[in-house]
Design a protein around this motif. Structure first.
Motif, mmCIF file in Angstrom:
data_model
loop_
_atom_site.group_PDB
_atom_site.id
_atom_site.type_symbol
_atom_site.label_atom_id
_atom_site.label_comp_id
_atom_site.label_asym_id
_atom_site.label_seq_id
_atom_site.Cartn_x
_atom_site.Cartn_y
_atom_site.Cartn_z
ATOM 1 N N VAL A 161 20.247 -18.466 -10.045
ATOM 2 C CA VAL A 161 18.877 -18.480 -10.542
ATOM 3 C C VAL A 161 18.854 -18.719 -12.047
ATOM 4 N N GLY A 162 17.988 -19.640 -12.473
ATOM 5 C CA GLY A 162 17.752 -19.871 -13.889
ATOM 6 C C GLY A 162 18.954 -20.445 -14.605
ATOM 7 N N ASN A 273 15.560 -22.843 -17.731
ATOM 8 C CA ASN A 273 14.636 -23.477 -16.791
ATOM 9 C C ASN A 273 14.455 -22.548 -15.592
ATOM 10 N N PRO A 274 13.311 -21.864 -15.476
ATOM 11 C CA PRO A 274 13.124 -20.891 -14.387
ATOM 12 C C PRO A 274 13.007 -21.533 -13.017
ATOM 13 N N ALA A 275 12.809 -22.858 -12.958
ATOM 14 C CA ALA A 275 12.688 -23.534 -11.664
ATOM 15 C C ALA A 275 14.033 -23.824 -11.033
ATOM 16 N N VAL A 277 16.908 -22.989 -9.070
ATOM 17 C CA VAL A 277 17.444 -22.038 -8.095
ATOM 18 C C VAL A 277 18.244 -22.852 -7.082
ATOM 19 N N ASP A 318 12.598 -19.386 1.010
ATOM 20 C CA ASP A 318 13.151 -19.587 -0.330
ATOM 21 C C ASP A 318 14.564 -19.008 -0.339
ATOM 22 N N CYS A 412 8.501 -31.090 -12.552
ATOM 23 C CA CYS A 412 8.404 -29.878 -11.731
ATOM 24 C C CYS A 412 6.987 -29.701 -11.195
ATOM 25 N N THR A 431 7.688 -22.290 -6.713
ATOM 26 C CA THR A 431 7.951 -22.148 -8.145
ATOM 27 C C THR A 431 9.396 -22.468 -8.500
ATOM 28 N N ASP A 432 10.198 -22.839 -7.514
ATOM 29 C CA ASP A 432 11.577 -23.225 -7.798
ATOM 30 C C ASP A 432 12.011 -24.296 -6.803
#
Length: 850
Positions: A161-162, A273-275, A277, A318, A412, A431-432
């Protein structure tokens, strides 16, 4: 102006305007914020290459490099074009208490002292709160050694993640040459394009933010400025930079020129970048409770993410919500082993699509180079490599963009607005990228969004990280593996000879109240011209010591699996009804019966159906015999030991001329169609047609009456005699005594030849026309498939008959008689209880396993 070359002189100055800056630095993807800049244009060009990740375990975060320690579990996280630095890596196993449930963390609460990276507890307050993770280093590497433990046979995967996509150790690219071109205007209004040649082997990506340093003379004002990549190719990258440090009062106009002998540098400016994953399936936990020594190195990227999302599409939403309910029962059978097998099979599918140990790599790419498989490990399956690579590139477009928690990038934003929870623009936006991958897998053509496929296909620009990429937008993003079954000794003889009917087994002995083991479905394929073929869901033909027993089934068009997982075959060549163990050993051989009126043998056996009690109803041209699970005849009342079950009943007897495709519904009624297109719904207790409906297709070309289906509401789905090239119909006696109850069109129907029903009640159709696509409809008739249908496999035979089967993992299996290939569409449907007799035994026809 005339272009000329000379050495850089300190007295020369360069105007600063919106720059286009081109390079061939092979960098991999970061999503970094880049401002809107008003500046001069310049480009950077240079050599190409790849940053190669190690194929040996990573040692520690101290920078000591790699080790040959065979007991390590280590790997890398690559996003888009670049290693992901400071990503949180979690070790997980799917939920066992709920479909789409929250996964369970397998990471220990304390760090290992044997070389693992530090373990940290998540305190984010989100779904991962309280879980433990390790963090990737400056090269995107991680080491899990000693930091986790799994239970034998437990599916295990990792999620990252991230983090920030940057060059390894955020290394700088050396600029050795500058070419000035495209000059325009004079004084403060002058603009120019600068092409910078570098010595690096990394490529930048569109939207990446970098800084220049070490420039001298007229270019020195660019040192320390922020630049944004505007375009890339394998040989050039275009940047833009600010003009805030330029002294306009001392500026001199510049002409098109080449400067050499530079030692300047370009360095990326990383941002989280939080998207980002990513996921990767490690596999099924070995007996040691760890993958150390089993997996040499893990390559996690957008391909591994898409592969796991498609494989578990029926169970996940997810990266942290993948699960299957093992707590329920199917009336007579407890669920844990049966449903565990579903997840085992799903993880096996991920393995068929992508090798996390990097066996497949590309030389024409702009990333770390590990791509989808081209063939399955057994060598007999063709993987849709370009389609899966394209999916990886679509996800990487979001990674390779200026996406931050504060400001979403256009890439994104477009990805999440398109790949929603329903496939329509009104659905919930992910969101990812992992959640987006699940949504694409579940709606590979979108819903009510005609631009779904083209929008996603056109999202990547510049150098894509995975190649080969699809040359044009497909009709949909289904993933279908095509299997050809050859001899076990590597020969080229195809054992699928005019394939006909498919039958899924349950993997091991089923039908008892003590539960089932977790093995996956196997697929039995009936053949019009040869013995049946058993295909494991790994794509491997199951040729064992008992295979010789199957050789006696020389024309095995009709195959069925009973609730004890035995295989029944109606040998049409000899009219012998045969029962085999799941391993292929002959258990029972029932010779053709004798007509009690004439003394002649019945012939041309065509089908075998199995009721909830395990009795077998065998069709012999125009007569149906009812036999026990051991093959003993059950005579109709009034008949002798060889009397047919229907021989003394004029109603049923008149309808059983060349009967095909028998089924039992949830009420125990028997459905059978004759070659005149008449459906009989019979009560087995009386051998009487309770309902008789005409209007079904009996065309010999499509063999439509062979390949019909029943759903959970006891609706019989088949092809009608009226408009059979673009219509399917459903008959439900509770809704309409005579005539069809439903008529469906659209969805790419093109000479439909077979139907199947999934666990959500959706009706799937195999089309026999050229291309052999699939169509799908909701129970109310809304088309789920696009106008061209799903998954055109490109066949040229337009007269194929076909059959479909849907397994407990949601895979759709299709076979075409004229093509001798079995196609497995990964995660396309809702899981269904199989085999059919097992569903009948539990009263669970056309339903999803709990």
């Amino acid at each position: 102006m005339t272009l000329h070359t000379e050495s850089l002189r300190s007295s020369e100055r360069v105007e600063a305007r919106p720059l286009s800056f081109a390079s061939s630095i092979q960098r991999t993807g970061a999503c970094l914020l880049a401002g809107l800049l008003t500046c001069a244009a310049f480009t950077l060009s240079g050599c190409t290459g790849t940053f190669v990740m190690p194929d040996t375990p990573v040692a520690t975060t101290s920078g000591s490099g790699v080790t040959s320690d065979a007991t390590s579990t280590s790997g890398s996280v690559y996003g888009g074009h670049a290693p992901i630095v400071n990503a949180k890596v979690y070790v997980l196993t799917p939920s066992t208490t709920a479909n789409y449930g929250l996964a369970t963390s397998l990471m220990n609460s304390t760090s290992s002292t044997t070389g693992g990276y530090p373990v940290t507890q998540d305190t984010s307050g989100g779904v991962t709160n309280g879980m433990y993770y390790v963090t990737t280093d400056a090269n995107g590497n991680f080491n899990l050694t000693g930091d986790y433990a799994c239970t034998v046979n437990q599916p295990v995967y990792i999620a990252a993640v991230g983090g920030s996509p940057v060059t390894p150790n955020n290394s700088a690219s050396t600029i050795s040459k500058v070419v000035v071109s495209g000059t325009s205007g004079t004084g403060s209004a002058q603009t120019a394009t600068f092409t910078f040649t570098t010595s690096t082997t990394e490529l930048y990506f569109v939207g990446e933010v970098v800084s220049l340093s070490g420039l001298t003379g007229s270019l020195s004002y660019l040192n320390g400025t922020t630049q944004t990549v505007l375009s890339t190719s394998l040989t050039t990258t275009t940047f833009a930079t600010t003009t805030s440090t330029y002294n306009s009062s001392t500026r001199t106009n510049i002409s098109a020129t080449t400067y050499s002998g530079l030692t300047a540098s370009a360095t990326a400016n990383p941002a989280n970048n939080p998207a980002v994953v990513n996921m990767a399936a490690l596999g099924i936990c070995p007996s040691s409770g760890t993958f150390a020594g089993v997996i040499s190195f893990i390559y996690m990227n957008e391909i591994s993410t898409a592969a796991l999302a498609y494989a578990t599409a029926a169970f996940g939403t997810d990266a942290f919500h993948i699960g299957v309910n093992q707590t329920g029962t199917l009336n007579k059978t407890t669920m844990p082993g049966y449903v565990t097998g579903s997840m085992v099979q799903a993880f096996n599918n991920a393995y068929l699509l992508y090798d996390i140990q990097g066996s497949n790599s590309s030389t024409t790419f702009a990333g770390e180079g590990h791509i989808a498989r081209l063939t399955t490990p057994a060598g007999n399956g063709t993987v849709p490599q370009a389609t899966l690579d394209t999916l990886g590139n679509i996800l990487a477009a979001c990674v390779d963009s200026n996406n931050t928690a504060a400001t979403a990038s256009s890439q994104c934003t477009t990805l999440f607005a398109t790949a929603t929870s329903t496939g329509a623009t009104t659905g919930t936006k992910p969101t990812d990228i992992a959640a987006a991958a699940f949504n694409i897998a579940n709606f590979p053509a979108g819903t009510s969004n005609t631009s779904f496929v083209s929008t996603l296909y056109n999202l990547p620009t510049g150098n894509v990280p995975f190649a080969p990429n699809l040359a044009a937008a497909p009709s949909d993003f289904t993933l279908g593996i095509q299997f050809k079954i050859n001899t076990s000794n590597g020969g080229t003889d195809n054992l699928i000879n005019n394939p006909q009917i498919l039958a899924l087994d349950a993997g091991t002995t089923v039908g008892t109240e003590t539960g089932l083991s977790g093995s996956a479905n196997a697929l039995w394929i009936g053949s019009y011209g040869a013995q049946p073929t058993k295909l494991l869901t790994s794509g491997t033909p199951d040729y064992d010591a008992n295979a010789a027993g199957l050789a006696s089934a020389t024309r095995s068009r009709s195959v069925a699996v009973d609730s004890s997982n035995n295989l029944w075959i109606m040998n049409e060549a000899t009219t012998v009804l045969q029962r085999f163990s799941n391993a292929g050993a002959l258990l029972t051989s029932v010779p053709a019966p004798t007509n009690p009126l004439t003394g002649d043998l019945f012939f041309n056996g065509t089908d075998a159906a199995i009721d909830a009690a395990g009795n077998v109803y065998a069709d012999y041209e125009n007569t149906i015999f009812k036999r026990t699970s051991a093959g003993v005849n059950i005579p109709y009342t009034g008949g002798g030991t060889n009397a047919a079950w229907s021989s003394n009943n004029s109603t049923l007897g008149s309808l059983t001329t060349y009967t095909h495709n028998g089924y039992f519904d949830s009420n125990g009624l028997y459905y059978v169609v004759n070659n005149l297109g008449t459906l009989c719904v019979a009560n087995p207790a009386t051998a009487n047609c309770t309902y008789s409906v005409s209007g079904f297709s009996a065309g010999s070309a499509s063999n439509a009456v062979y390949f019909s289906s029943l759903d959970a509401n006891n609706t019989f789905w088949a092809i009608p005699s009226s408009n059979p090239t673009s219509t399917i119909v459903g008959y439900n006696y509770a809704l309409k005594t005579n005539g069809v109850s439903y008529t469906f069109t659209g969805g790419g129907l093109n000479t439909p030849a077979a139907t199947a029903v999934d666990g959500a009640g959706n009706i799937w159709v195999a089309n026999a026309a050229t291309g052999n696509s699939l169509s799908a409809f909701t129970p109310s008739g809304t088309a789920l498939s696009p106008t061209a249908g799903f998954g055109d496999i490109g066949t040229t035979n337009s007269t194929n008959s076909a059959d479909l089967a849907i397994d407990r993992c949601g895979d759709v299996w299709a076979v075409y008689s004229g093509y001798n290939v079995v196609v497995e569409y990964i995660g396309l449907a809702t899981p269904t209880v199989s085999p059919t007799a097992f569903a009948t035994f539990n009263g669970w026809i056309g339903k999803r396993p709990l």
